[in-house]
Scaffold this active site. Sequence first.
Site, PDB file in Angstrom:
ATOM      1  N   PRO A  79      -8.738  10.399   2.477  1.00 13.62           N
ATOM      2  CA  PRO A  79     -10.107  10.488   3.110  1.00 13.62           C
ATOM      3  C   PRO A  79     -10.172   9.885   4.779  1.00 13.62           C
ATOM      4  CG  PRO A  79      -9.498   9.270   1.345  1.00 13.62           C
ATOM      5  CD  PRO A  79      -8.684   9.338   1.358  1.00 13.62           C
ATOM      6  N   CYS A  80     -10.837  10.782   4.978  1.00 16.04           N
ATOM      7  CA  CYS A  80     -10.440  10.757   7.276  1.00 16.04           C
ATOM      8  C   CYS A  80     -10.934   9.605   7.680  1.00 16.04           C
ATOM      9  CB  CYS A  80     -11.159  12.195   7.462  1.00 16.04           C
ATOM     10  SG  CYS A  80     -13.197  11.796   7.015  1.00 16.04           S
ATOM     11  N   GLN A  81     -12.022   9.111   6.491  1.00 17.94           N
ATOM     12  CA  GLN A  81     -11.983   7.394   7.246  1.00 17.94           C
ATOM     13  C   GLN A  81     -10.422   6.941   7.789  1.00 17.94           C
ATOM     14  OE1 GLN A  81     -13.311   8.387   4.331  1.00 17.94           O
ATOM     15  NE2 GLN A  81     -15.119   8.420   4.468  1.00 17.94           N
ATOM     16  N   GLY A  82      -9.364   7.035   7.237  1.00 18.76           N
ATOM     17  CA  GLY A  82      -8.372   6.458   7.059  1.00 18.76           C
ATOM     18  C   GLY A  82      -7.453   6.343   8.286  1.00 18.76           C
ATOM     19  N   PHE A  83      -7.978   7.490   8.912  1.00 20.55           N
ATOM     20  CA  PHE A  83      -7.937   7.872  10.278  1.00 20.55           C
ATOM     21  C   PHE A  83      -7.694   6.893  11.288  1.00 20.55           C
ATOM     22  CE2 PHE A  83      -6.627  11.563   7.664  1.00 20.55           C
ATOM     23  CZ  PHE A  83      -5.435  11.678   7.300  1.00 20.55           C
TER      24      PHE A  83
END
Length: 350
Positions: A79-83
Amino acid sequence: MKNKLKVLDLFSGCGGLSYGFVRAGFDVVAGIDNWKDSLITFERNHPGSKGILMDLGNFDPKNLEKITGKIDVVVGGPPCQGFSISGKRNPNDPRNGLYTSFVKTVKQLRPKAFVLENVPNLVAMSGGKIKNKILKDFTALGYEVKYKVMLASDYGVPQNRRRVVFVGTLGHNSFIFPEPTFSDPESKATAGQAISDLPEGSVKDGTENKKKPVSDYQAKMRKKSNKIFNHEITNHDQKTTDIIALVPDGGNYKDLPDHLKNTRRVNIAWTRYSSNKPSFTIDTGHRHHFHYKWNRIPTVRESARLQSFPDDFVFMGSKTSQYKQVGNAVPPLMAEQIAKALAKALNKKI
Ligand SMILES: C[S@@+](CC[C@H](N)C(=O)[O-])C[C@H]1O[C@@H](n2cnc3c(N)ncnc32)[C@H](O)[C@@H]1O
């Protein structure tokens, strides 16, 4: 069968990405996710693959190989929030660990290759720092990485969905991104070609589709099954039905009379798919996109068709959960093209 390249899918969801790899001749050994419904769907549609229910937030892959055996390719879409990268990072946000878990897994398993997919704006996020960090992290592990923003409708999917795909191989990277096979707008599969053979009303799971396929795309989706699953319509209130009835095929709120134009405060409000174009990106069930002809949102099956899931791929869980599984997925047809190109680069006959 013994020689198939073995794949592990992290953040597998229902397995759109995995399914493409299976279609390209890979052996998907397992998918890992922390969402049970999606894994039930994953296992149902990937016979022989394990769905592993696990939180990848704070994950130690040390013993993973004991479960999966030797893995050749790690794939996945954290999930892109993890970046979020250091500086702006909230150390208490558990999502920070998701991308790191992907890197740690590659470090531990040392597969021949990895495929990491994500939302296209990841490339420009934080002034390119996130993309650069991805390149740097994997280069440090000995991988040569290539990336590209791919448009699903270029690969036969009736949807203009964009995803960024990073492909890394251990040592020299001879992977070449597949050439678009449907780049001419006239040649692209349209929403009408994708779903016009599905009925207006709900049908019980397993009902025979009485209509004949009227496009190559429909024939392809129905090749293994002529039965309809996941086709329960949503009954909107009368006001919603009356308003959407005023919007033509391919239209939106701008086609409504003035007093109705602002009845939903989102810029995608009251949008109908266009029957003669690929659809825009399938969402996870926000109820703003309507069928090009019927006065309702698309069913899960119609959404699945627009994502290039064939009709024998059946979604499990509640209707809300099914919409989310479909909307989250990498279109299998696009994944298949990536997987075939990777197999070629890894010198495997498929
Ligand atoms: C974009 S979806 C992946 C879609 C998938 N690649 C496909 O093609 O069908 C992201 C997935 O990450 C999973 N996820 C989110 N947080 C997670 C966590 N902490 N541990 C494991 N999985 C997680 C979600 O449940 C979701 O299925």
